[in-house]
Enzyme design. Structure first.
Site, short mmCIF file in Angstrom:
data_model
loop_
_atom_site.label_atom_id
_atom_site.label_comp_id
_atom_site.label_asym_id
_atom_site.label_seq_id
_atom_site.Cartn_x
_atom_site.Cartn_y
_atom_site.Cartn_z
N PHE A 1 0.87 -1.19 0.00
CA PHE A 1 0.00 0.00 0.00
C PHE A 1 0.89 1.23 0.00
O PHE A 1 1.78 1.36 0.84
CB PHE A 1 -0.94 0.03 1.21
CG PHE A 1 -1.85 1.23 1.17
CD1 PHE A 1 -2.96 1.24 0.33
CD2 PHE A 1 -1.57 2.36 1.91
CE1 PHE A 1 -3.79 2.36 0.26
CE2 PHE A 1 -2.40 3.49 1.84
CZ PHE A 1 -3.51 3.48 1.01
N ASP B 1 9.31 2.48 1.68
CA ASP B 1 8.13 3.18 2.17
C ASP B 1 7.98 2.84 3.65
O ASP B 1 7.49 1.77 4.01
CB ASP B 1 6.90 2.75 1.37
CG ASP B 1 5.62 3.43 1.86
OD1 ASP B 1 5.63 3.99 2.96
OD2 ASP B 1 4.61 3.39 1.11
N LYS C 1 2.60 9.28 8.44
CA LYS C 1 1.83 8.86 9.62
C LYS C 1 2.31 9.44 10.97
O LYS C 1 1.84 10.49 11.37
CB LYS C 1 1.72 7.35 9.67
CG LYS C 1 0.84 6.82 8.52
CD LYS C 1 0.28 5.45 8.76
CE LYS C 1 -0.93 5.15 7.89
NZ LYS C 1 -0.66 4.69 6.53
C1 PLP Z 1 -0.82 5.02 5.11
C2 PLP Z 1 0.23 4.65 4.15
C3 PLP Z 1 0.48 5.43 2.99
C4 PLP Z 1 -0.39 6.59 2.59
O1 PLP Z 1 -0.33 7.64 3.49
P1 PLP Z 1 -1.40 8.85 3.36
O2 PLP Z 1 -0.90 9.83 4.39
O3 PLP Z 1 -2.74 8.28 3.69
O4 PLP Z 1 -1.32 9.37 1.99
C5 PLP Z 1 1.54 5.07 2.19
N1 PLP Z 1 2.32 4.02 2.48
C6 PLP Z 1 2.11 3.26 3.57
C7 PLP Z 1 3.03 2.11 3.85
C8 PLP Z 1 1.06 3.54 4.44
O5 PLP Z 1 0.83 2.76 5.49
#
Ligand code: PLP
Length: 398
Positions: A138, A223, A252
């Site tokens: 994600f 990420d 986050k």
């Molecule tokens: C939550 C998340 C995102 C997206 O973050 P947003 O602030 O909602 O755009 C991207 N990568 C990972 C691994 C995430 O958990």
């Protein structure tokens, strides 16, 4: 407004993008929340791995108050002291040499994707733009990051998608090796997958990806939007495997609940961004940077990653004990305070049952119950949470 009126207005006026639970949360303190009817909850969601210091932490509140009275927003046309200090703090505690600030995880990944493409153009050729991404990953909801995301349900209906992404199975080095060719500019991967089910790769995976990248002159982008900032028991998850990326994205928990994203990079890679390459109006305002600096220094000074490792292990052991007693629990996995309990019933039924009994947890996919509490959670809180989960498991039809 009464709770019923709020729920009705919510259904009427808000875009229908969330299957929200029927409660209105009003107030928080530490790992506790209260809804509009005064009911108390133990919060093991933490705004989805965002509220690292819990709710209304005194150091965060103080930083918000102080900076709000001094300066909230100017522009990146000028130098901003809290932003400079935050960049320095992040670089001193990671592999990185430079930081770019934005407002969300998706934006941080957008910046990383743009930088990787630009770097490949600068050093290789114009047809080197593909990024290898993983199934069950994600990366966000913008068109580029939703394309990178390894799950059809997030992009179905939004085609045509961005060109230049190749999906391979997670935790499969051979598949990455087969997918790499002269068009590959980067590999984008979560060191621990969050939304995709709390998946921790084997110990050879990240070192193997690093090796493949080095051999081919390809960038490794991690990420760490969910896994970063202490969540897995280290400040950054990559530190578990002694591997450094070329680019890392954060968001986050970075500012503890105030919106902020960051893209960190090594000097040689960051050099492909020059004035005009990329920008963000709100990126790294004095306000959010001061809050993030307070949050991050608290996490570092109080060794909350170490605390997350200890309390996370305690929670993991308690969940494993539940698994031994309850056949509906098929696997328990994770690292630090990002844990998943895979179940053979829809995870949402367990999440709802916990909520009724005053515990907030969430799902990760259809069959995993996810635990991502604030990093300040204690073993006593864990005992209470596990008792509630056990009550819910006991109440399931056999
Ligand atoms: C939550 C998340 C995102 C997206 O973050 P947003 O602030 O909602 O755009 C991207 N990568 C990972 C691994 C995430 O958990």
């Amino acid at each position: 407004m009464t709770t019923q009126e709020l729920l009705a207005a919510s259904a009427k006026y808000l875009a229908n993008t969330y299957a929200r639970f029927p409660i209105v949360l009003e107030r928080g303190q530490g790992v506790r929340l209260w809804d509009s009817d005064g009911k108390e909850y133990l919060d093991f969601v933490g705004g989805i791995a965002v509220d690292a210091l819990g709710h209304c932490h005194p150091r965060m509140v103080e930083a918000i108050r102080t900076q709000a009275e001094r300066l909230i927003h100017v522009s990146n046309l000028y130098h901003i002291e809290p932003q400079i200090r935050l960049a320095q703090l992040l670089c001193e505690h990671s592999f990185a040499d430079r930081a770019f600030f934005c407002n969300s995880g998706a934006e941080a990944n957008e910046a990383a994707i743009k930088l990787a493409r630009k770097h490949a153009k600068d050093h290789w050729s114009t047809d080197r733009f593909e990024i290898i991404v993983m199934r069950h990953s994600f990366h966000g909801r913008t068109l580029a990051t939703v394309t990178a995301t390894g799950n059809e349900k997030y992009w179905h209906g939004f085609e045509p998608l961005m060109p230049g992404f190749k999906h391979v199975p997670y935790n499969d080095l051979k598949a990455v090796e087969r997918a790499m060719d002269s068009r590959t500019c980067a590999i984008l991967v979560e060191p621990v997958q969050g939304e995709g089910g709390v998946n921790v790769p084997g110990d050879e995976y990240l070192p193997g990806l690093r090796r493949l990248c080095d051999q081919a002159g390809v960038l490794l982008i991690l990420d760490e939007v969910q896994s970063g900032i202490g969540r897995t028991g280290k400040l950054f998850a990559y530190q578990h495997w002694g591997v450094t990326p070329d680019i890392m994205t954060l968001a986050k928990a970075l500012a503890g609940g105030i919106p902020m994203g960051a893209m960190l990079a090594k000097e040689s890679v960051a050099a492909s961004f020059v004035p005009g390459s990329h920008a963000s109006t709100f990126g790294g305002t004095p306000f959010v940077s001061a809050v993030a600096h307070a949050v991050l220094s608290t996490i570092i000074q109080e060794d909350l990653p170490g605390h997350a490792a200890r309390v996370g292990k305690y929670l993991l052991d308690r969940l494993v004990a539940l698994q031994e007693k309850h056949r509906v629990v098929t696997t328990v996995r994770g690292r630090g305070l990002i844990l998943g309990m895979e179940v053979s019933v829809p995870a949402r039924t367990i999440v709802s049952g916990c909520m009724e009994r005053g515990l907030l947890v969430l799902t990760a996919g259809d069959n995993v119950v996810r635990f991502v509490p604030p990093l300040i959670v204690t073993e006593t809180d864990v005992d209470r949470a596990v008792r509630i989960v056990e009550e819910v498991l006991n109440g399931l039809p056999h």
